[in-house]
Scaffold this motif. Structure first.
Motif, PDB file in Angstrom:
ATOM      1  N   ALA A 256       0.529  41.425 -30.791  1.00 55.70           N
ATOM      2  CA  ALA A 256       0.452  40.884 -29.438  1.00 55.70           C
ATOM      3  C   ALA A 256       1.731  40.147 -29.069  1.00 55.70           C
ATOM      4  O   ALA A 256       2.608  39.899 -29.907  1.00 55.70           O
ATOM      5  CB  ALA A 256      -0.754  39.943 -29.323  1.00 55.70           C
ATOM      6  N   GLY A 257       1.846  39.787 -27.791  1.00 54.87           N
ATOM      7  CA  GLY A 257       3.006  39.064 -27.311  1.00 54.87           C
ATOM      8  C   GLY A 257       2.875  37.574 -27.560  1.00 54.87           C
ATOM      9  O   GLY A 257       1.792  37.073 -27.861  1.00 54.87           O
ATOM     10  N   PRO A 258       3.973  36.843 -27.423  1.00 57.12           N
ATOM     11  CA  PRO A 258       3.936  35.396 -27.645  1.00 57.12           C
ATOM     12  C   PRO A 258       3.177  34.674 -26.537  1.00 57.12           C
ATOM     13  O   PRO A 258       3.302  35.025 -25.358  1.00 57.12           O
ATOM     14  CB  PRO A 258       5.417  34.999 -27.655  1.00 57.12           C
ATOM     15  N   TYR A 259       2.400  33.699 -26.930  1.00 60.43           N
ATOM     16  CA  TYR A 259       1.633  32.861 -26.005  1.00 60.43           C
ATOM     17  C   TYR A 259       0.821  33.686 -25.007  1.00 60.43           C
ATOM     18  O   TYR A 259       0.823  33.421 -23.810  1.00 60.43           O
ATOM     19  CB  TYR A 259       2.562  31.896 -25.261  1.00 60.43           C
ATOM     20  N   GLN A 260       0.148  34.682 -25.537  1.00 59.86           N
ATOM     21  CA  GLN A 260      -0.735  35.498 -24.700  1.00 59.86           C
ATOM     22  C   GLN A 260      -2.012  34.716 -24.420  1.00 59.86           C
ATOM     23  O   GLN A 260      -2.617  34.143 -25.312  1.00 59.86           O
ATOM     24  CB  GLN A 260      -1.061  36.812 -25.419  1.00 59.86           C
TER      25      GLN A 260
ATOM     26  N   GLU B 172       3.861  23.453 -34.431  1.00 62.31           N
ATOM     27  CA  GLU B 172       4.526  24.686 -34.004  1.00 62.31           C
ATOM     28  C   GLU B 172       4.509  24.841 -32.487  1.00 62.31           C
ATOM     29  O   GLU B 172       5.514  25.239 -31.881  1.00 62.31           O
ATOM     30  CB  GLU B 172       3.854  25.892 -34.653  1.00 62.31           C
ATOM     31  N   VAL B 173       3.387  24.522 -31.851  1.00 58.50           N
ATOM     32  CA  VAL B 173       3.317  24.704 -30.400  1.00 58.50           C
ATOM     33  C   VAL B 173       4.222  23.705 -29.689  1.00 58.50           C
ATOM     34  O   VAL B 173       4.808  24.016 -28.636  1.00 58.50           O
ATOM     35  CB  VAL B 173       1.854  24.575 -29.912  1.00 58.50           C
ATOM     36  N   LEU B 174       4.394  22.514 -30.275  1.00 54.71           N
ATOM     37  CA  LEU B 174       5.297  21.535 -29.668  1.00 54.71           C
ATOM     38  C   LEU B 174       6.757  21.908 -29.916  1.00 54.71           C
ATOM     39  O   LEU B 174       7.597  21.822 -29.018  1.00 54.71           O
ATOM     40  CB  LEU B 174       5.018  20.141 -30.240  1.00 54.71           C
ATOM     41  N   ALA B 175       7.073  22.365 -31.131  1.00 54.92           N
ATOM     42  CA  ALA B 175       8.450  22.687 -31.483  1.00 54.92           C
ATOM     43  C   ALA B 175       8.970  23.930 -30.775  1.00 54.92           C
ATOM     44  O   ALA B 175      10.182  24.057 -30.555  1.00 54.92           O
ATOM     45  CB  ALA B 175       8.573  22.868 -32.997  1.00 54.92           C
ATOM     46  N   ASN B 176       8.069  24.838 -30.401  1.00 50.99           N
ATOM     47  CA  ASN B 176       8.494  26.110 -29.797  1.00 50.99           C
ATOM     48  C   ASN B 176       8.248  26.174 -28.295  1.00 50.99           C
ATOM     49  O   ASN B 176       8.252  27.266 -27.710  1.00 50.99           O
ATOM     50  CB  ASN B 176       7.765  27.276 -30.474  1.00 50.99           C
ATOM     51  N   GLY B 177       8.043  25.022 -27.678  1.00 53.01           N
ATOM     52  CA  GLY B 177       7.936  24.983 -26.220  1.00 53.01           C
ATOM     53  C   GLY B 177       6.617  25.461 -25.668  1.00 53.01           C
ATOM     54  O   GLY B 177       6.542  25.778 -24.469  1.00 53.01           O
ATOM     55  N   GLY B 178       5.585  25.513 -26.495  1.00 52.92           N
ATOM     56  CA  GLY B 178       4.290  25.970 -26.004  1.00 52.92           C
ATOM     57  C   GLY B 178       3.660  25.013 -25.010  1.00 52.92           C
ATOM     58  O   GLY B 178       2.987  25.435 -24.065  1.00 52.92           O
ATOM     59  N   VAL B 179       3.901  23.723 -25.196  1.00 59.18           N
ATOM     60  CA  VAL B 179       3.329  22.729 -24.282  1.00 59.18           C
ATOM     61  C   VAL B 179       3.951  22.858 -22.901  1.00 59.18           C
ATOM     62  O   VAL B 179       3.260  22.835 -21.880  1.00 59.18           O
ATOM     63  CB  VAL B 179       3.535  21.312 -24.843  1.00 59.18           C
ATOM     64  N   SER B 180       5.272  23.002 -22.847  1.00 63.52           N
ATOM     65  CA  SER B 180       5.951  23.135 -21.549  1.00 63.52           C
ATOM     66  C   SER B 180       5.586  24.435 -20.843  1.00 63.52           C
ATOM     67  O   SER B 180       5.647  24.510 -19.609  1.00 63.52           O
ATOM     68  CB  SER B 180       7.472  23.062 -21.751  1.00 63.52           C
ATOM     69  N   ARG B 181       5.172  25.444 -21.605  1.00 73.21           N
ATOM     70  CA  ARG B 181       4.761  26.712 -21.006  1.00 73.21           C
ATOM     71  C   ARG B 181       3.282  26.727 -20.642  1.00 73.21           C
ATOM     72  O   ARG B 181       2.781  27.724 -20.154  1.00 73.21           O
ATOM     73  CB  ARG B 181       5.073  27.862 -21.974  1.00 73.21           C
ATOM     74  N   GLY B 182       2.595  25.633 -20.902  1.00 69.82           N
ATOM     75  CA  GLY B 182       1.185  25.530 -20.521  1.00 69.82           C
ATOM     76  C   GLY B 182       0.244  26.299 -21.423  1.00 69.82           C
ATOM     77  O   GLY B 182      -0.839  26.699 -20.980  1.00 69.82           O
ATOM     78  N   ALA B 183       0.634  26.522 -22.681  1.00 67.27           N
ATOM     79  CA  ALA B 183      -0.213  27.273 -23.624  1.00 67.27           C
ATOM     80  C   ALA B 183      -1.274  26.339 -24.207  1.00 67.27           C
ATOM     81  O   ALA B 183      -1.261  26.014 -25.395  1.00 67.27           O
ATOM     82  CB  ALA B 183       0.642  27.902 -24.718  1.00 67.27           C
ATOM     83  N   TRP B 184      -2.209  25.921 -23.352  1.00 69.77           N
ATOM     84  CA  TRP B 184      -3.243  24.971 -23.780  1.00 69.77           C
ATOM     85  C   TRP B 184      -4.124  25.539 -24.886  1.00 69.77           C
ATOM     86  O   TRP B 184      -4.708  24.786 -25.675  1.00 69.77           O
ATOM     87  CB  TRP B 184      -4.106  24.571 -22.578  1.00 69.77           C
ATOM     88  N   TRP B 185      -4.238  26.871 -24.947  1.00 69.71           N
ATOM     89  CA  TRP B 185      -5.088  27.487 -25.963  1.00 69.71           C
ATOM     90  C   TRP B 185      -4.502  27.348 -27.374  1.00 69.71           C
ATOM     91  O   TRP B 185      -5.179  27.636 -28.350  1.00 69.71           O
ATOM     92  CB  TRP B 185      -5.290  28.968 -25.626  1.00 69.71           C
ATOM     93  N   ASN B 186      -3.252  26.911 -27.472  1.00 69.72           N
ATOM     94  CA  ASN B 186      -2.665  26.620 -28.781  1.00 69.72           C
ATOM     95  C   ASN B 186      -2.874  25.162 -29.200  1.00 69.72           C
ATOM     96  O   ASN B 186      -2.661  24.815 -30.355  1.00 69.72           O
ATOM     97  CB  ASN B 186      -1.158  26.905 -28.771  1.00 69.72           C
TER      98      ASN B 186
END
Length: 307
Positions: free
Chosen positions: A71-75, A258-272
């Motif tokens: 799958a793709g990142p932050y799907q 990992e979600v904080l270090a890879n920008g998941g929070v700024s991208r709104g990936a709440w499911w992570n």
């Protein structure tokens, strides 16, 4: 009295003591089962632990390999991924499931180390007294004054990054509270008449500590242990979130890191963020419910307040 009669008397005394312990344990369980909050926490914990142990049988571990992620990142959740994917395209649901194994392993292992150290230090400080008690109490106060999280961070940064480094860092900094509790309970037990009688009959240190003191402190140690596990789980998640944990091991704290270090929070990936965060809260809450219920059952003062 013959040797045969002495042997029979000893065996009878052991049988009576064993029956009393079983009756006492049955009574504690009966009273614990009456506390709905404690029983609910215990059942949920049992479900989580069993599910974590069965993870290799119920899921495919190869899905955790970043080289095999399809799958793709932050799907976002959906399209075959109930809780979406992480930055590498791995299933968040699968990672949360397997993360329970590492988190619970650290929590239980660090608690065993902490409670073992605290029980030994507390019993020795109360039983022997004198200069040994003074040294052990000053040693305990030293660890109580130091911020445990800062000390654990320092140990985790100096030692090689591994799961057992986190276990050591948490266990070696969390024992003073148990030591204080065990020391107070040991002093109470050693002031009772049957301890003086045992000493008068020639009972040595090992006999008094092993046969009389340890069984007396174990109920409170058990109640305290459940609370220590919850604190150890929080400490593990905190250390992993701060980047001290082993990056090759999937745990709930590492998932948040990992979600904080890879920008998941700024991208709104709440499911992570929500799954590991809610699982940490749920496990700690369950341990707290069980620990408080055990305290109420085992502590006569709390039992009286409840009634």
């Amino acid at each position: 009295m013959t040797a045969v009669e002495n042997t029979e008397n000893t065996e009878n005394a052991r049988a009576i003591a064993w029956r009393r312990r079983r009756a006492s344990a049955a009574k504690v369980w009966h009273e614990f089962a009456r506390t709905k909050s404690g029983l609910t926490g215990l059942v949920l914990l049992a479900v989580i632990v069993v599910a974590a142990l069965l993870a290799p049988l119920l899921t495919d571990e190869s899905g955790l390999d970043v080289t095999k992620a399809a799958a793709g990142p932050y799907q976002a959740p959906g399209d075959g991924y109930l809780l979406g994917t992480d930055v590498a395209g791995r299933s968040v649901l699968l990672m949360s499931y397997w993360g329970a194994r590492a988190t619970l392993l650290v929590g239980f292992s660090a608690t065993v180390l902490s409670v073992l150290l605290g029980t030994i230090v507390g019993m020795a400080a109360a039983h022997f007294g004198g200069w040994l008690s003074a040294v052990l109490l000053r040693f305990t106060d030293f660890f109580l004054v130091l911020p445990s999280l800062v000390l654990a961070l320092a140990l985790g940064a100096v030692l090689p990054k591994s799961l057992w480094t986190i276990v050591f860092a948490i266990g070696i900094t969390a024992w003073p509270t148990t030591a204080r509790l065990v020391r107070a309970q040991t002093l109470t037990i050693e002031g009772r008449p049957y301890i003086e009688r045992a000493k008068a009959l020639g009972g040595g240190h090992a006999h008094i500590l092993g046969k009389h003191v340890l069984p007396g402190v174990m109920p409170l140690v058990l109640a305290n242990t459940t609370l220590v596990v919850g604190n150890a789980v929080i400490a593990d998640a905190t250390l992993a979130f701060l980047g001290v944990g082993d990056p090759n091991v999937i745990s709930w704290g590492n998932m948040l890191h990992e979600v904080l270090a890879n920008g998941g929070v700024s991208r709104g990936a709440w499911w992570n963020v929500l799954p590991p965060g809610l699982l940490i809260v749920a496990v700690v809450l369950c341990f707290t419910l069980v620990g408080r219920a055990l305290e109420t059952v085992l502590d006569p003062q709390l039992k009286g307040e409840r009634s």
